[in-house]
Structures are given as structure tokens and as C-alpha cells.
Design a protein around this motif. Structure first.
Motif, PDB file in Angstrom:
ATOM      1  N   LYS A   1       0.834  -1.202   0.000  1.00 25.32           N
ATOM      2  CA  LYS A   1       0.000   0.000   0.000  1.00 25.32           C
ATOM      3  C   LYS A   1       0.865   1.246   0.000  1.00 25.32           C
ATOM      4  O   LYS A   1       0.520   2.257  -0.619  1.00 25.32           O
ATOM      5  N   TRP A   2       1.980   1.175   0.691  1.00 25.61           N
ATOM      6  CA  TRP A   2       2.929   2.296   0.705  1.00 25.61           C
ATOM      7  C   TRP A   2       3.341   2.643  -0.720  1.00 25.61           C
ATOM      8  O   TRP A   2       3.297   3.793  -1.150  1.00 25.61           O
TER       9      TRP A   2
ATOM     10  N   PHE B   1       0.458   4.172  -2.715  1.00 24.67           N
ATOM     11  CA  PHE B   1       0.263   5.590  -2.375  1.00 24.67           C
ATOM     12  C   PHE B   1       1.354   6.451  -3.004  1.00 24.67           C
ATOM     13  O   PHE B   1       1.079   7.525  -3.540  1.00 24.67           O
ATOM     14  N   GLN B   2       2.588   5.969  -2.932  1.00 18.85           N
ATOM     15  CA  GLN B   2       3.685   6.741  -3.515  1.00 18.85           C
ATOM     16  C   GLN B   2       3.486   6.906  -5.013  1.00 18.85           C
ATOM     17  O   GLN B   2       3.768   7.963  -5.576  1.00 18.85           O
TER      18      GLN B   2
ATOM     19  N   PHE C   1       7.994   9.951  -2.885  1.00 15.66           N
ATOM     20  CA  PHE C   1       7.985  11.041  -1.912  1.00 15.66           C
ATOM     21  C   PHE C   1       8.770  10.675  -0.658  1.00 15.66           C
ATOM     22  O   PHE C   1       8.584  11.254   0.381  1.00 15.66           O
ATOM     23  N   GLY C   2       9.633   9.693  -0.740  1.00 21.43           N
ATOM     24  CA  GLY C   2      10.421   9.329   0.431  1.00 21.43           C
ATOM     25  C   GLY C   2      10.501   7.842   0.606  1.00 21.43           C
ATOM     26  O   GLY C   2       9.657   7.093   0.120  1.00 21.43           O
ATOM     27  N   GLN C   3      11.569   7.407   1.270  1.00 16.10           N
ATOM     28  CA  GLN C   3      11.767   5.970   1.478  1.00 16.10           C
ATOM     29  C   GLN C   3      11.401   5.599   2.896  1.00 16.10           C
ATOM     30  O   GLN C   3      11.162   6.439   3.737  1.00 16.10           O
ATOM     31  N   LEU C   4      11.375   4.314   3.139  1.00 25.27           N
ATOM     32  CA  LEU C   4      11.080   3.849   4.496  1.00 25.27           C
ATOM     33  C   LEU C   4      11.954   2.650   4.795  1.00 25.27           C
ATOM     34  O   LEU C   4      12.028   1.704   4.007  1.00 25.27           O
ATOM     35  N   ASN C   5      12.605   2.701   5.955  1.00 26.48           N
ATOM     36  CA  ASN C   5      13.381   1.546   6.383  1.00 26.48           C
ATOM     37  C   ASN C   5      12.509   0.687   7.275  1.00 26.48           C
ATOM     38  O   ASN C   5      12.288   0.990   8.446  1.00 26.48           O
TER      39      ASN C   5
ATOM     40  N   ASN D   1      14.102  -0.920  10.607  1.00 25.07           N
ATOM     41  CA  ASN D   1      14.212  -0.039  11.765  1.00 25.07           C
ATOM     42  C   ASN D   1      12.852   0.205  12.398  1.00 25.07           C
ATOM     43  O   ASN D   1      12.723   0.204  13.625  1.00 25.07           O
ATOM     44  N   ALA D   2      11.852   0.422  11.562  1.00 24.08           N
ATOM     45  CA  ALA D   2      10.507   0.653  12.101  1.00 24.08           C
ATOM     46  C   ALA D   2      10.044  -0.562  12.894  1.00 24.08           C
ATOM     47  O   ALA D   2       9.433  -0.428  13.960  1.00 24.08           O
TER      48      ALA D   2
END
Lengths: 297, 628
Positions: free
Chosen positions: B398-399, B402-403, B505-509, B512-513
Motif C-alpha cells: 500500500k505504501w 500511495f507513492q 515522496f520518500g523511502q522507508l526503512n 528499523n521501524a
């Protein structure tokens, strides 16, 4: 490296819980003064939490415990992804979608915990809470997407930093319609009046927390503090400019909470379906109007 | 080693053997099914990387003056679908082996193996003929399984049948149109020939039959009406297949044929860099997910509820794919894979509940979690994934979706998708509460227990997969890199490590989350167990303003809130949604039936007028042919 992240996370967690409970305590005092009562001392919330945590409690099934842990754990994890004056446990920059979807695990945990308590009044409250959630998430998402589109990033930190350069650059002055829409949505998110039917604080026998005794209720109170912290912190990041230090940030947060309290103290209550429809008309309308003004005109 | 041929022929042979000799013996049939799927899975696994590999029929078939050499060509997209289909069917078979002991079980193995061998034809066909053969060959056995040969399921399965036959006919019409325009039946060649034609608005009509065929199969709006009905009447252990796999063939068809045409400007007109047609179809995906979400609120049958959830997820996938950007395709394919995994798992847990209780009505259930904890945990993790909440795989895809929407600056679309995504939370919680939590019914208190270990295996595997893909999305996205390169995904959107989600619009680790999430959970768990003691009480010992529910004559049966869960919401919205499309299809069916009866009556009449009329028409046609 990982140890440092965890240490930072621990310290931030302590701060979040402390500020959340402090806000709730001060909030009780302010509400009392508006209603011409003396009210409890501002540290009453800490006393209540410690008292509740020390109480022997009953439980019905381990799912209830799992739900309580998921509820608070999910919200703390969410709080650790919201930048507090730019401070974060690791360089996540405050990813917006993660914050939105991680907070959901907190609400799901709470819903599961109260469902497993076997009291039919509890899921009744959850059903209302979720209907309300469908109401406020949409205008809130609209506002978030405006700022994501403006900064071309899905990070809270970038949105906060994009407002650098004095109060006239802050988003609540530049995008007032979005600010009003978000404020109304946050009022519903905090379940303050006129959107407090789901938590039903005045009616003891209904609402999600009816079957949560002793330390469950204590965890629930901490959770409420954390959620107030998260919601005010999100608004602060979105609208109230970049903050230079934690104190600055916390004062801004308190400002947002103060507005919510004042509205809460003087408002009557919406029926839940009317609340959802209100949220889909006024705040969503404001958000979409702002979107139209910003991107099309 | 001939892989595709082996799988197809073996499937048909096994189907025949089971039908001839083991029709009565469900255990042997399922064991054969498991062996077949496992063997095929291993065979397919060895084909990774050999994208030039193909298998051709020895004989050449002449169709008019066109000669066709039937070929099955290995390709990345087909391979990833095939590997998931056979893997999932293997574990579904393990579950069904246990399920076969219950009285609700039907022997559906012969038909199911046929479907699996048909899927190879669809996924690897190089020409439209094999593709179409596979397509029909998939549609028919499913009808017989869904119907179960029972009269009470007739009208429900008819929705599936009528719409899918419509889709099949549309596909045939589309293939004929393509053949007429390009003089070839090869899929890749026809695409390049079509693209070399001058784009005009007429090309839009060429694609309409394909849209109908693929959207019907993937149960998109307004064709979604068959999905909930087929799920609810299908055997409990077959529903995972419909939701997880069968509706994905529509997605596959779109990726195979429609996406290459639309993305290269086959139909003129663009809107913000997206072909206009695709833009509207993207909105169709959003409408699909919103309609399905709202319809799911009032659903009382758990299988229908989850079927609506599948339709909603297909909506997200269609939205992402019809953005026709590489990132959208990445998100769409990733969500397809994730949805396959979590929806199969959810339907397996529902089948497990059905296995023990024999009912699919949520208002007749409640408190099952206390007796079936593993099933409950699996369901919980499944719905967390379905709601797109973080540590599970649903979030990761989903991320990206959305991106992809934000990348194109379709902000209103993102808001609308948020509505569907939040709404998912409502009906999923409703299912969780009504089936698994609350008060346990007296009749289930002693009879219901956890399913045997054999049936738990798929649940454990599913839980592990959902969480591990949620934390390490690279497990799925990395092997797909060759495919993403072939559609031109920019390097910045390609995963650099196992746990870094790409985005415009940005990455996500994610790792870590997940560490932060684990830390918070451990912290709260410690807090919970170090503070005061707790002791257990029975469920009816509840706070009810100090009174005992039993004094008012309320037992566990009536002390459960499950029916009409979102009544205030339903009251306001549902009449509007419920009527429109369903009514349309009902009238459609009604008039089609009348038309059929009218034709039928011509032949039933005693005066033989019908025969004379028909013969007359034929003669006129024949002579007409000579004359013209």
C-alpha cells in the motif's frame, strides 16, 4: 548503533508518557475552572495512573492482555516516529503513512482487548469509535496530502522544516482553511466534545473501557496521554513551524490541546452518524477547498 | 526436461485417474493433489532466470492461411504467478486433506487439478489461442465447484457463470478483432503491430472486449456482483483459491496485453502524463474499492464479507496498474502477491471455523478465539495485513501504491483511496469481533476445538510469510528486479537492501521501524507484568452496573453484540449503494431469461411454425450468400 537507537527510543518514550499525562492533568484543571469548579491538582493524572497500575485486576482471556499491550505498544511505536522538534530515535524523518497506519494497530489492539472482555457495551463503543474514525481520517488525510504535495515528500520533518523563516511562513497562516479542517478532525481524533459519544466519559456502563479494570485502565490512561501527545505533535509539525527546542515544541503542542479543551468544555454532543457526516462535509470540504486553491488556482 | 508440458499433461492425467478410481476416496485424492502441486512447484522453481526457455508443440496448425505453432514461453510475470499458484495450492491441499474428514467437504480435486493445468496455459501462452483455451478451461470447472451440484446454490453460481461466460465471449471477440487488424495471433507480435498503427480514437473500441473480459475475471465494479455470491456458495476450502488466485488472472491479463498498449499511447489523449483511458480506469479501481468497502459493512456472512474485501483490494491493484507508471506497476504487482498470501490465509482460517462450527453466519458465531487460538492468531495477522497496518505485508505494497499515486500528483485519488483503506478497518474489526471474540455461544463451548496440526501448517507458513515480507519487502521485490528493469523502473525505485521501501515522496526503512515497534511492545509487556497481579474470571462475570446479567434472563447467546453492527452508518448510506448495480444485473438476468424463453417457445409450439421459420431464414441466408 542499535543500542543507541533503543536508548534514544526509551528516553523519548518516557518524555512522551510524561507530557501526555501532564497534559491530561492540566486539562482536567482547566476544564474545571471553565466550569467554575476548583478541580484536581495538575499532577492528579500521575497519581491515578500509579494507583490503577498498583491495583489487582481481573481478566477474562489472554487476548484481553494481548489487546492492552498492542494498544499501548502500537501508540508508543507511533509516537517514536513523530518528530519532536526534529528529534527521532533513528533517521526516519517521520514517515506520514507509517504514522497513520501504525497508530491503527493501537486502536485495533484496544478494540480487540475490549472485545475479548465479553461485555457487549464495549464493542458498541468500538463500533461508534470506528464509525467516527472513518469520519475524521478522510479530512485529515486530505490535509496531510496537501502538504505532502507541497513539499514533495511524505515526511513530517520536511513539512515542519519547509515553514522556516518566521511566523508568517507557518502553515496555519498560509493555509488557514486546511488548519481549521485539521483542527476539527483532531477534535474528533481526541474524542473531545462534540465528538465524544464513542468514549462516553459520562456514562459509566458504556464505551470501550467499561470492562477494563485496574491496571488495564491504567494502561488505557497512559495510552490516552500518548494519543493526545501524538495528535498535538502532528498538528504542531504540520502547521506551527519548525521548532528550535523541545520546550518550544511542547508549548505549541499545549496551545493546540488548549483550543481542543476550550471547545470541549462548552459543546454539546453529536450523534455518531451525524458526527461522521459533519466531518465529511465541513472539514473535508475545507480541506478539499484548500487543495483546490493550492494546486489548481 | 519438459516442464510446462509435464505439468499440463500430468494435471489432466491425475484429474482423470482421480475421477475414474478415487472419486469416493477424498484422502487419496488430496494426497495426489498435494504431490502434483509440490512436484510442479519444484519443476517451476528451476525455471527462474531462464527467460528464453520455451516449449513448442511439434505439429503446426493451419487456421485458414495462417499457420500457428503453439508455444509456451517462459516469462517473468507468468513465472511469479505460477510459482505462487502452485505454492499456495500445495498448502491449501494440506489444509484440505484435513478438511476432507468433515462432512462439509466435497471431492473437488479432479476439477481443481484441471484448473491448475489450465493456469499454465494462460500464464505462459505465446499466442491468443492457447491463452483463450486456458481461460475457458479455467472458467468452467470453477462453475461446477462453486455450484456443488446443489439447487440452493443455483442462482448464486449463475451470477458467476453468466458474467464469466460474458467475459469469455468478450475475450473471443477481442481476439478476433486483434486478428483482423494484425493478421497474427501471437500476443507480443500483435502488440507491436497494433502500436505501429496510427493511434486514433477507434482503437479504443478494439480494447473494450478485453477490458470486459479482464475486469469481469478480476471482479471489478460493476462486475463485482459475482464475487461475494461465488465465495459464499463455494466449498469452504475452495474460497481461498477464488479470492487468492482466480481473480488475479484478470490482473495478469491486464498486465500482459492492456498495459503495454496503453502505456505506449495506443489510445490518444493523456491527462497529466497518464493516458486518459487509463486515468478513468484508475478511478474505476477507486470506485471498486469504495463500493466494496461500503457493501462489506452490512454483510453478515463471513465469506461474503471477505469476498468484498478481495474486491476492494482488486480496486487498489487496478488503480495502481492503470496509473501506467513503472512505480504503479511495481505497487500493483506487489499488492497482488501480498493479497494472494494474506487473503488465502484469511479464507483458510474461515474454513477452519466452518470446519468446527458448520456455519458462516457471523451472528451465529462468537468467542471462537478462546477455543481456536492458532486460528485466531492467523486471522488476526491476516486482517492486520488486509487493513494495511505496518508490520505486515499489506502495508508495504500500500505504501508503494500511495507513492505511485502521489508521484502523479493525483491528490484527490489518494484521499479517496484513504477512505476505502480506513473503511477496511471497520469491516475487518467487525469480522474479528463477531467470529472470534465476545461471548462464546453455549453450543460451541464444548464442541469446538483447535484444528489438527496438518491444517495448522498453512496457517503457520502464512503467518511467517506475512510478517517477514512486511519487515523485509525485498524478499519479494528483489527477485522481481529483472521484470521491473524490463518495464523501465527508474533506478531510484529499485530496492537497494532487503528492508528499504522505495517511493517517490520518500523511502522507508521497514527493519528499523519494526525494531522500534518490537521495542515498544516489549516495553509495555514488561510494564504490564511487573505491576500488580491479575486473576482470571469467567466471561459472564462482567461489570454491568453491579448487576448479574443472569438475573435478567440474559445468557451468553444474547449477551453478544454482533448483529447490525454499524447500524447507524448503514441506515444513512446503504439503500443507495445496495440497489444500483445489483438491480441492474437482476434486470439484465430477468430480461435475458425472457428472451431465451421466447426463443424456446418457438420450438415448443405444436404447430411447427418455428422450424419452418428458422429453415426459411437459413435458406434466405444461403441464397443471399450466392447472390451477394
Amino acid at each position: 548503533m542499535i543500542f543507541l537507537i533503543l536508548l534514544k527510543a526509551f528516553l523519548i518514550t518516557l518524555w512522551v508518557v510524561f507530557i501526555g499525562l501532564l497534559f491530561l492533568g492540566i486539562g482536567r484543571k482547566i476544564t474545571a475552572r471553565i466550569q467554575k469548579r476548583y478541580g484536581p491538582p495538575f499532577y492528579q493524572q500521575f497519581i491515578d495512573v500509579i494507583k490503577l497500575l498498583a491495583k489487582e485486576s481481573i481478566w477474562h482471556h489472554w487476548i484481553m492482555i494481548l489487546g492492552a499491550i498492542m494498544a499501548l505498544g502500537g501508540l508508543i511505536a507511533t509516537a517514536l516516529h513523530v518528530p519532536i522538534a526534529g528529534i527521532l530515535p533513528y533517521d526516519s524523518n517521520g514517515p506520514i503513512f507509517l504514522v497513520l497506519y501504525l497508530s491503527a494497530i493501537g486502536y485495533l489492539g484496544m478494540a480487540m482487548g475490549v472485545s475479548a472482555s465479553g461485555n457487549p457495551n464495549a464493542p458498541l463503543g468500538i463500533g461508534r469509535a470506528l464509525t467516527l474514525m472513518l469520519g475524521y481520517e478522510i479530512p485529515f488525510a486530505a490535509v496531510l496530502i496537501i502538504f505532502m504535495g507541497l513539499t514533495k515528500s511524505s515526511y513530517f520533518l520536511q513539512i515542519a522544516q519547509s515553514q522556516a523563516g518566521g511566523i508568517l511562513h507557518w502553515n496555519f497562516i498560509r493555509y488557514p482553511l486546511a488548519f481549521i479542517g485539521a483542527e476539527i478532525a483532531v477534535q474528533a481524533m481526541m474524542a473531545e466534545k462534540p465528538f465524544d459519544q464513542m468514549i462516553a466519559p459520562a456514562e459509566i456502563a458504556s464505551g470501550p473501557l467499561v470492562e477494563w479494570p485496574g491496571k488495564f485502565l491504567g494502561l488505557g490512561m497512559i495510552q490516552m496521554g500518548v494519543s493526545v501527545f501524538i495528535e498535538t505533535a502532528i498538528i504542531t509539525n504540520l502547521f506551527l513551524g519548525p521548532s528550535h527546542n523541545i520546550l518550544d515544541f511542547t508549548l505549541k503542542q499545549f496551545g493546540i490541546y488548549f483550543i481542543a479543551l476550550c471547545i470541549n468544555a462548552v459543546m454539546p454532543r453529536f450523534k455518531i452518524e451525524n458526527a461522521a457526516i459533519y466531518l465529511w462535509t465541513i472539514p473535508l470540504g475545507l480541506g478539499l477547498l484548500q487543495m483546490l486553491i493550492t494546486f489548481v488556482l | 526436461m519438459i516442464t510446462f508440458g509435464t505439468i499440463v499433461i500430468l494435471g489432466i492425467l491425475i484429474s482423470l485417474i482421480i475421477w475414474l478410481f478415487f472419486r469416493e476416496n477424498k484422502v487419496i485424492s488430496w494426497i495426489l493433489f498435494i504431490l502434483y502441486t509440490g512436484f510442479s512447484f519444484v519443476l517451476l522453481l528451476r525455471l527462474y532466470g531462464q527467460w528464453q526457455y520455451y516449449e513448442a508443440f511439434k505439429s503446426i496448425i493451419y487456421l485458414g492461411n495462417i499457420k500457428i505453432k503453439f508455444t509456451l514461453q517462459n516469462n517473468m510475470l507468468g513465472w511469479i504467478f505460477a510459482i505462487l499458484i502452485f505454492g499456495i495450492s500445495f498448502f491449501n491441499g494440506l489444509f484440505s486433506l484435513g478438511f476432507s474428514k468433515s462432512k462439509y467437504s466435497k471431492n473437488i480435486v479432479p476439477l481443481w487439478t484441471l484448473i491448475l493445468s489450465a493456469s499454465i496455459l494462460i500464464l505462459f501462452a505465446k499466442d491468443f489461442i492457447l491463452f483463450f483455451v486456458g481461460w475457458e478451461y479455467l472458467t468452467w470447472p470453477v462453475f461446477f465447484i462453486v455450484n456443488q451440484g446443489k439447487k440452493k446454490f443455483y442462482s448464486d453460481s449463475m451470477y458467476y457463470f453468466a458474467l464469466n461466460v460474458l467475459g469469455g465471449m468478450a475475450l473471443m471477440l477481442g481476439i478476433w478483432l486483434v486478428f483482423k487488424n494484425t493478421q497474427t495471433l501471437d500476443i507480443k507480435t500483435s502488440i507491436s503491430i497494433l502500436l505501429s498503427h496510427k493511434a486514433s480514437i477507434h482503437t479504443f473500441w478494439l480494447l473494450i472486449p478485453f477490458f470486459i473480459a479482464f475486469l469481469v475475471k478480476s471482479a471489478a465494479y460493476p462486475f463485482h456482483v459475482w464475487a461475494p455470491r461465488a465465495h459464499s456458495s463455494a466449498p469452504a476450502d475452495f474460497s481461498p483459491f477464488i479470492s487468492g488466485i482466480m481473480i488475479k488472472f484478470g490482473i495478469f491479463g491486464i498486465l500482459l496485453f492492456i498495459y503495454p498498449l496503453l502505456s505506449k499511447g495506443f489510445i490518444p489523449g493523456t491527462y497529466h502524463g497518464v493516458p486518459t483511458t487509463a486515468y478513468f480506469l484508475s478511478w474505476l479501481g477507486i470506485i471498486t474499492s469504495i463500493v466494496a468497502t461500503v457493501l462489506a459493512f452490512s454483510e453478515n456472512n463471513m465469506k461474503r464479507l471477505m469476498a468484498y474485501s478481495s474486491v476492494a483490494n482488486v480496486g487498489y491493484i487496478l488503480t495502481a496498474i492503470f496509473l501506467t507508471t513503472p512505480l504503479g506497476i511495481e505497487g500493483g504487482i506487489f499488492h497482488t502477491i501480498n493479497h494472494m498470501i494474506f487473503k488465502v490465509i484469511i479464507f483458510i482460517t474461515l474454513a477452519a471455523v466452518y470446519f468446527r462450527t458448520g456455519t458462516a453466519d457471523m451472528s451465529k458465531l462468537g468467542g471462537i478465539a478462546y477455543k481456536m487460538p492458532i486460528t485466531f492468531m492467523t486471522f488476526l495477522i491476516g486482517i492486520i495485513a488486509a487493513a494495511g497496518i505496518f508490520p505486515m505485508n499489506g502495508f508495504t505494497s500500500k505504501w508503494i501504491i500511495f507513492q505511485a499515486i502521489l508521484e502523479k500528483h493525483f491528490y484527490l485519488m489518494a484521499v479517496a483511496m484513504f477512505f476505502a483503506s480506513t473503511g477496511a478497518f471497520l469491516y475487518l474489526y467487525r469480522a474479528l469481533h463477531s467470529i472470534f471474540l465476545g461471548q462464546i455461544k453455549p453450543e460451541h463451548r464444548d464442541s469446538v476445538k483447535e484444528v489438527p496440526f496438518l491444517m495448522q501448517i498453512p496457517m503457520w507458513i502464512g503467518m511467517i510469510l506475512i510478517i517477514s515480507i512486511g519487515v523485509f519487502p525485498g524478499l519479494v521485490l528483489k527477485p522481481l528486479i529483472p521484470f521491473f528493469n524490463s518495464i523501465g523502473l527508474p533506478a531510484k525505485y529499485i530496492l537497494t537492501s532487503l528492508s528499504k521501501l522505495p517511493g517517490s515522496f520518500g523511502q522507508l526503512n521497514t527493519l528499523n521501524a519494526a525494531i522500534i515497534f518490537g521495542f515498544a511492545a516489549v516495553l509495555v509487556t514488561i510494564l504490564f507484568f511487573v505491576v500488580a497481579k491479575h486473576h482470571k474470571k469467567p466471561f459472564m462475570d462482567n461489570y454491568t452496573a453491579g448487576e448479574d446479567p443472569k438475573d435478567w434472563g440474559v445468557d451468553e447467546n444474547r449477551y453478544q453484540f454482533a448483529y447490525g453492527f454499524y447500524q447507524p452508518f448503514e441506515k444513512k448510506f446503504l439503500p443507495f449503494f445496495k440497489r444500483s448495480v445489483d438491480m441492474f444485473w437482476q434486470y439484465f438476468g430477468f430480461y435475458t431469461k425472457h428472451l431465451g424463453e421466447w426463443f424456446n417457445n418457438i420450438f415448443k409450439d405444436d404447430n411447427n411454425f418455428g422450424y419452418i421459420a428458422i429453415i426459411g431464414i437459413v435458406i434466405i441466408f444461403i441464397f443471399g450468400g450466392f447472390v451477394l
